[in-house]
Design a protein around this motif. Structure first.
Motif, mmCIF file in Angstrom:
data_model
loop_
_atom_site.group_PDB
_atom_site.id
_atom_site.type_symbol
_atom_site.label_atom_id
_atom_site.label_comp_id
_atom_site.label_asym_id
_atom_site.label_seq_id
_atom_site.Cartn_x
_atom_site.Cartn_y
_atom_site.Cartn_z
ATOM 1 N N GLU A 1 -12.799 0.224 2.258
ATOM 2 C CA GLU A 1 -12.222 -0.049 3.570
ATOM 3 C C GLU A 1 -11.238 -1.219 3.504
ATOM 4 O O GLU A 1 -10.188 -1.191 4.147
ATOM 5 C CB GLU A 1 -13.312 -0.411 4.588
ATOM 6 N N LEU A 2 -11.615 -2.238 2.749
ATOM 7 C CA LEU A 2 -10.816 -3.459 2.696
ATOM 8 C C LEU A 2 -9.513 -3.284 1.923
ATOM 9 O O LEU A 2 -8.474 -3.786 2.345
ATOM 10 C CB LEU A 2 -11.632 -4.598 2.080
ATOM 11 N N ARG A 3 -9.559 -2.611 0.786
ATOM 12 C CA ARG A 3 -8.365 -2.446 -0.050
ATOM 13 C C ARG A 3 -8.348 -1.050 -0.674
ATOM 14 O O ARG A 3 -8.560 -0.885 -1.873
ATOM 15 C CB ARG A 3 -8.339 -3.501 -1.159
ATOM 16 N N PRO A 4 -8.061 -0.027 0.133
ATOM 17 C CA PRO A 4 -8.029 1.329 -0.417
ATOM 18 C C PRO A 4 -6.948 1.532 -1.475
ATOM 19 O O PRO A 4 -7.034 2.450 -2.282
ATOM 20 C CB PRO A 4 -7.772 2.210 0.817
ATOM 21 N N ASP A 5 -5.960 0.643 -1.510
ATOM 22 C CA ASP A 5 -4.914 0.732 -2.531
ATOM 23 C C ASP A 5 -5.435 0.342 -3.905
ATOM 24 O O ASP A 5 -4.917 0.783 -4.927
ATOM 25 C CB ASP A 5 -3.705 -0.127 -2.155
ATOM 26 N N ILE A 6 -6.493 -0.463 -3.938
ATOM 27 C CA ILE A 6 -7.079 -0.900 -5.207
ATOM 28 C C ILE A 6 -8.353 -0.116 -5.509
ATOM 29 O O ILE A 6 -8.624 0.236 -6.647
ATOM 30 C CB ILE A 6 -7.406 -2.406 -5.169
#
Length: 74
Positions: free
Chosen positions: A59-64
């Motif tokens: 949720e916090l950093r879906p790109d990572i």
């Protein structure tokens, strides 16, 4: 709060306030505020926020940290 970063807002709500979250993860309230404005938590703090609040890294950093569904679709 009314930003475009609901995951971080959720983490702040669980922690009780920006200052409480910042203390829980060893950061500053200013950093929390900056992340709310930019829509991205610092990569080195994602796991700490997840441990402190239960808000997932996906949720916090879906790109990572892509979700399992995203990984399987690739």
């Amino acid at each position: 709060m009314n930003t475009n970063y609901p995951a971080l807002e959720k983490a702040i709500k669980i922690a009780g306030a920006q200052t409480k979250l910042s203390k829980a993860i060893g950061s500053s309230q200013q950093n929390i505020s900056y992340w709310l404005r930019t829509g991205k938590v610092a990569p080195d703090k994602v796991i700490l926020i997840e441990k402190a609040t239960g808000v997932s890294r996906y949720e916090l950093r879906p790109d990572i940290y892509p979700s399992e569904e995203s990984k399987q679709a690739a």
